[in-house]
Design a protein around this motif. Structure first.
Motif, mmCIF file in Angstrom:
data_model
loop_
_atom_site.group_PDB
_atom_site.id
_atom_site.type_symbol
_atom_site.label_atom_id
_atom_site.label_comp_id
_atom_site.label_asym_id
_atom_site.label_seq_id
_atom_site.Cartn_x
_atom_site.Cartn_y
_atom_site.Cartn_z
ATOM 1 N N MET A 1 0.777 -1.284 -0.157
ATOM 2 C CA MET A 1 0.134 0.055 -0.004
ATOM 3 C C MET A 1 0.713 1.199 0.300
ATOM 4 S SD MET A 1 -2.860 -0.725 2.702
ATOM 5 C CE MET A 1 -4.452 -1.405 2.525
ATOM 6 N N GLU B 1 -8.891 2.367 -6.359
ATOM 7 C CA GLU B 1 -8.884 3.430 -5.362
ATOM 8 C C GLU B 1 -7.841 3.400 -4.512
ATOM 9 O OE1 GLU B 1 -12.370 2.068 -3.096
ATOM 10 O OE2 GLU B 1 -13.632 1.954 -4.915
ATOM 11 N N CYS B 2 -7.586 4.582 -3.952
ATOM 12 C CA CYS B 2 -6.518 4.964 -3.097
ATOM 13 C C CYS B 2 -6.616 4.292 -1.757
ATOM 14 C CB CYS B 2 -5.995 6.206 -3.081
ATOM 15 S SG CYS B 2 -5.397 6.922 -4.690
ATOM 16 N N TYR B 3 -5.633 3.562 -1.121
ATOM 17 C CA TYR B 3 -5.929 3.177 0.349
ATOM 18 C C TYR B 3 -4.476 3.792 0.923
ATOM 19 C CZ TYR B 3 -9.607 -0.141 -0.894
ATOM 20 O OH TYR B 3 -10.644 -0.716 -1.650
ATOM 21 N N TRP C 1 -4.418 1.488 -5.537
ATOM 22 C CA TRP C 1 -3.912 0.009 -4.883
ATOM 23 C C TRP C 1 -4.676 -1.070 -5.238
ATOM 24 C CZ3 TRP C 1 -5.257 -3.126 -0.737
ATOM 25 C CH2 TRP C 1 -4.322 -3.951 -0.209
#
Length: 185
Positions: free
Chosen positions: A122, A136-138, A132
């Motif tokens: 991540m 979507e971004c995590y 990721w």
């Protein structure tokens, strides 16, 4: 055949390598926790997000490598102690506490590796639209790297304790031998 002093030096050397690698891994986990991306690092472009690369990725990879070295080295001490005791004495048994500590170390190792791999993955750069997972971004949740550091310490302490408890019992068997002196009466 190895001399006793060489045998002790080799095991002490491996023990120092294992402990130092494990401690370096813990320190790198704490550094990765400090360097991880925060909520304010996320950049938005409409409904797409972007996370810049950070130093937590490199620290996570290094922590994982050091932890694997520590685990392999400590396991080699454990197996050397248990196999040498078994070869010297057919009645040799690995103590129950040593077996329990050995299992604890491997469970801790497994959980720590999973946490480190996920958090490190991540921490890579997450470009616009790629993210990721599913675009979507995590963010790595706070405390994930610290949790890994705690699991590393548990694994390191338990495998070291297991190796040392096996070594201790293998010396007890030598104390029962009866030495007969030859000479004049």
């Amino acid at each position: 055949m190895e001399t006793p002093s060489r045998f002790k030096f080799t095991q002490l050397f491996f023990l120092i390598i294992s402990l130092s690698s494990g401690l370096i891994s813990c320190i790198l986990c704490i550094v990765a926790e400090v360097k991880r991306n925060k909520k304010e690092d996320i950049r938005w472009s409409g409904n797409m997000c972007y996370l810049p690369p950070n130093q937590a990725f490199g620290c996570g990879i290094a922590a994982l490598a050091c932890f694997c070295v520590a685990q392999i080295t400590a396991n080699s001490i454990f197996f050397k102690n248990s196999c040498s005791g078994w070869k010297r004495n057919a009645m040799f048994k690995i103590p129950a506490i040593s077996k329990i500590l050995f299992l604890i170390s491997w469970f801790s190792f497994g959980f720590a590796v999973i946490l480190l791999i996920t958090a490190t993955s991540m921490s890579r750069r997450q470009p616009f639209g790629v993210g990721w997972l599913d675009g979507e971004c995590y963010l790595v949740k706070g405390g994930t790297y610290v949790g890994s550091a705690i699991l590393i310490l548990v694994a390191l302490a338990s495998i070291t304790g297991s190796a040392l408890s096996t070594k201790k019992t293998s010396h007890v068997d030598q104390g029962r031998k009866i030495h007969v002196q030859n000479g004049m009466t």
